[in-house]
Design a protein around this motif. Sequence first.
Motif, short mmCIF file in Angstrom:
data_model
loop_
_atom_site.label_atom_id
_atom_site.label_comp_id
_atom_site.label_asym_id
_atom_site.label_seq_id
_atom_site.Cartn_x
_atom_site.Cartn_y
_atom_site.Cartn_z
N ASP A 31 0.82 -1.22 0.00
CA ASP A 31 0.00 0.00 0.00
C ASP A 31 0.85 1.26 0.00
OD1 ASP A 31 -2.07 -1.77 0.17
OD2 ASP A 31 -2.59 -1.30 2.26
N TYR A 32 2.03 1.20 0.61
CA TYR A 32 2.84 2.40 0.82
C TYR A 32 3.12 3.15 -0.48
CZ TYR A 32 6.81 5.37 2.02
OH TYR A 32 7.65 6.44 2.18
N GLN A 89 0.05 4.75 -2.18
CA GLN A 89 -0.40 5.98 -1.54
C GLN A 89 0.57 7.13 -1.79
OE1 GLN A 89 -0.76 4.02 2.33
NE2 GLN A 89 -2.97 4.44 2.33
N ALA A 122 0.12 8.34 -5.36
CA ALA A 122 -1.13 9.10 -5.45
C ALA A 122 -0.94 10.51 -4.89
CB ALA A 122 -2.24 8.38 -4.70
N SER A 123 -0.30 10.63 -3.75
CA SER A 123 -0.14 11.93 -3.11
C SER A 123 0.80 12.84 -3.90
CB SER A 123 0.39 11.77 -1.68
OG SER A 123 1.73 11.29 -1.68
N TYR A 176 2.19 4.97 -11.41
CA TYR A 176 2.47 3.93 -10.41
C TYR A 176 2.29 2.55 -11.03
CZ TYR A 176 1.32 0.74 -6.55
OH TYR A 176 1.26 -0.34 -5.69
N ARG A 209 -6.40 -3.78 -3.92
CA ARG A 209 -6.38 -2.74 -2.89
C ARG A 209 -5.40 -1.64 -3.28
NH1 ARG A 209 -7.18 -1.09 2.26
NH2 ARG A 209 -5.38 -0.19 3.36
N LEU A 225 -6.36 2.25 -3.81
CA LEU A 225 -5.75 3.32 -3.03
C LEU A 225 -5.12 4.37 -3.93
CD1 LEU A 225 -4.03 1.27 -0.18
CD2 LEU A 225 -5.89 2.92 0.11
N TYR A 226 -4.46 3.91 -4.98
CA TYR A 226 -3.81 4.84 -5.89
C TYR A 226 -4.83 5.70 -6.63
CZ TYR A 226 -1.27 6.52 -10.00
OH TYR A 226 -0.75 7.31 -11.00
N THR A 280 -8.12 6.28 -6.01
CA THR A 280 -9.02 7.13 -5.21
C THR A 280 -8.26 8.25 -4.50
OG1 THR A 280 -8.83 5.61 -3.32
CG2 THR A 280 -10.67 5.27 -4.84
N GLY A 281 -6.98 8.02 -4.20
CA GLY A 281 -6.21 9.04 -3.49
C GLY A 281 -5.40 9.94 -4.39
#
Length: 353
Positions: free
Chosen positions: A185-186, A189, A192-193, A198, A211, A215-216, A218-219
């Motif tokens: 996940d790290y 995320q 994305a930020s 990615y 997942r 995460l990528y 949606t964020g």
Amino acid sequence: MSTATSALSLSVLDLVPVRTGQTSAQAVAASLAVVARADELGYRRYWFAEHHNMPSVASTTPPVLVAAAAARTSRIRLGSGGVMLPNHSPLIVAEQFAALEALAPGRIDLGLGRAPGSDPVITQLLRQSGTTSDVERFPDHVRDILSLVSADGASVRFTSGGTYDVRATPAATTVPEVWLLGSSDYSAQLAASMGLPYVFANHFSGQGLERALDLYRTGFRPSETLAEPRTFLTANVLAAPTEEEADARALPYLRMTARLRANKPLLALETIEQSIAGAADFDALAESLMASARAGWFVGTAESVRAGLNAFAAQHGVDEIMISPIAGSYENEPMDASPGRVQTLELLVSGSA
């Protein structure tokens, strides 16, 4: 000639496999022949991984391999999948890939990861470089590279006042495309930020793929270089004229994967004949590990593999898959070539098997 320019684009990930009896020079020569063929066939990009101290893998230095590949290709994008950033100074990485961008303008990808790419002993040897080896500073080092490879460069600010300008190259007009890679996940995320493209390392472990992509996506926050999420999938892939040949060529990689996951000593990649002869030596655990790995791979005839890849891409909403061609070699095949891997690339973009 058919090319990989249909709705689903194909790319290649290369670990520069080393088989029994093969020298590093022969393994590199074989991979350079594969990338030249991928260029001819219309594959979108070709990335070299970074791994260390593994008897079956010769891709220890992606920038060197990218430079060699650039000299043998004309259109395909070339890059790292990836450079393990905690092993290196951000400035050195930026300079290497800025130089590659100067060699092949508009064709260079810089994929960055935060895993060590080896065992703890090698990791310590690679990270004898002070604060650059601090994994917790990975986001800062990614930002440093993004600034250093830009045309404007970066500025070092002194606590006593004043600044010092730093550029990876003195007069950049184009820059390498930076990607974040990961299997957790790290990195999803963080990409994305930061508004970066990615890639999840699905070829290594498919656990957590859905997942991570969620995460990528949606964020994701748009950046100056990327307005919306951009990702593709990686997969272990092997295509052959018959199912029987596909099964045979997959066996050396399956046995190597079982050794890796069972924490057994790694060897050079077996030939197909060695794998068949040694099949009786594997216990129930090894057989289970091989079956588990095979379930996530795409192995078979061109038609079945293409159908599987198209369905996989549609399921996860991507238009590109980067294949890691996992085709072993027969003992009588040339040491400086990789017919099984080239055959996989050719069959996947041909009209028929």
